[in-house]
Design a protein around this motif. Sequence first.
Motif, PDB file in Angstrom:
ATOM      1  N   GLU A 132       0.806  -1.223   0.000  1.00 51.30           N
ATOM      2  CA  GLU A 132       0.000   0.000   0.000  1.00 51.30           C
ATOM      3  C   GLU A 132       0.841   1.276   0.000  1.00 51.30           C
ATOM      4  OE1 GLU A 132      -0.777   0.572   4.776  1.00 51.30           O
ATOM      5  OE2 GLU A 132      -2.228  -0.554   3.617  1.00 51.30           O
ATOM      6  N   SER A 133       2.137   1.158   0.183  1.00 52.05           N
ATOM      7  CA  SER A 133       3.022   2.321   0.238  1.00 52.05           C
ATOM      8  C   SER A 133       3.626   2.617  -1.129  1.00 52.05           C
ATOM      9  CB  SER A 133       4.168   2.065   1.224  1.00 52.05           C
ATOM     10  OG  SER A 133       3.672   1.826   2.513  1.00 52.05           O
ATOM     11  N   TRP A 135       6.519   5.508  -2.973  1.00 57.35           N
ATOM     12  CA  TRP A 135       7.445   6.639  -2.945  1.00 57.35           C
ATOM     13  C   TRP A 135       7.531   7.120  -4.373  1.00 57.35           C
ATOM     14  CZ3 TRP A 135       7.825   2.431   0.073  1.00 57.35           C
ATOM     15  CH2 TRP A 135       8.020   2.624   1.442  1.00 57.35           C
ATOM     16  N   TYR A 146       6.078  10.438  -0.034  1.00 56.17           N
ATOM     17  CA  TYR A 146       5.581   9.136   0.411  1.00 56.17           C
ATOM     18  C   TYR A 146       4.062   9.189   0.398  1.00 56.17           C
ATOM     19  CZ  TYR A 146       4.008   5.477   3.528  1.00 56.17           C
ATOM     20  OH  TYR A 146       3.348   4.406   4.051  1.00 56.17           O
ATOM     21  N   ASP A 148       0.331   6.754   1.039  1.00 56.60           N
ATOM     22  CA  ASP A 148      -0.281   5.519   1.538  1.00 56.60           C
ATOM     23  C   ASP A 148      -1.569   5.204   0.782  1.00 56.60           C
ATOM     24  OD1 ASP A 148      -2.050   7.398   2.460  1.00 56.60           O
ATOM     25  OD2 ASP A 148      -1.790   6.931   4.586  1.00 56.60           O
ATOM     26  N   LYS A 150      -3.866   7.426   0.172  1.00 54.22           N
ATOM     27  CA  LYS A 150      -4.829   8.472   0.504  1.00 54.22           C
ATOM     28  C   LYS A 150      -4.216   9.859   0.461  1.00 54.22           C
ATOM     29  CE  LYS A 150      -6.829   5.299   3.732  1.00 54.22           C
ATOM     30  NZ  LYS A 150      -6.288   4.888   4.979  1.00 54.22           N
TER      31      LYS A 150
END
Length: 181
Positions: A132-133, A135, A146, A148, A150
Amino acid sequence: MATPGFRPTHVVPQHGMPAWENPDPARPTVPLDPLLPVQLVERRGDWGHVLCANGWSAWVDGRCLVAVPQDPPAVGGPQARTADPRPLLARAEQTLARYRSAVEELARGGLDGESFRGRTQGLRIGIVVDGESVWLYDTEQGRWVYGDGKHLSTYATDDGPRAAPAGPGHAPTQVVTPDGP
């Protein structure tokens, strides 16, 4: 001992970060420890004035601080607006498509090395997806962000903090204790 009422707004990045007595690169002080909780109390351009739980304060590159998640909005309250990752993802896709097109033309023999270099000059993207991450490298701002899924927050930048304005109203950093400055 924590300063009464201290509530962190950010933490120091996982590798620590340099700190300064004043928003001036010529006046370094002791670097901040990795993941140290801090409260951002002031911004001057890229500089951030932070207060640590023990009352010590310093100036840092505020763009590199990692925001502490805030409590969710109360039911019925307004929704918080955050940066949308989709425009950066779209620019990364467009840049990658341009690079892929040049590579395919080079592989077919339609471009020589010099022409390939000319077609790809200035193209720059960076993206890491891990579950879900994400960069993303923001070429317009010269920074890594960064996300997430959202919201986005600045993770690292290409350049150091810029000088803060000088003059009245810009007092030097003070150590704040429960008894005052």
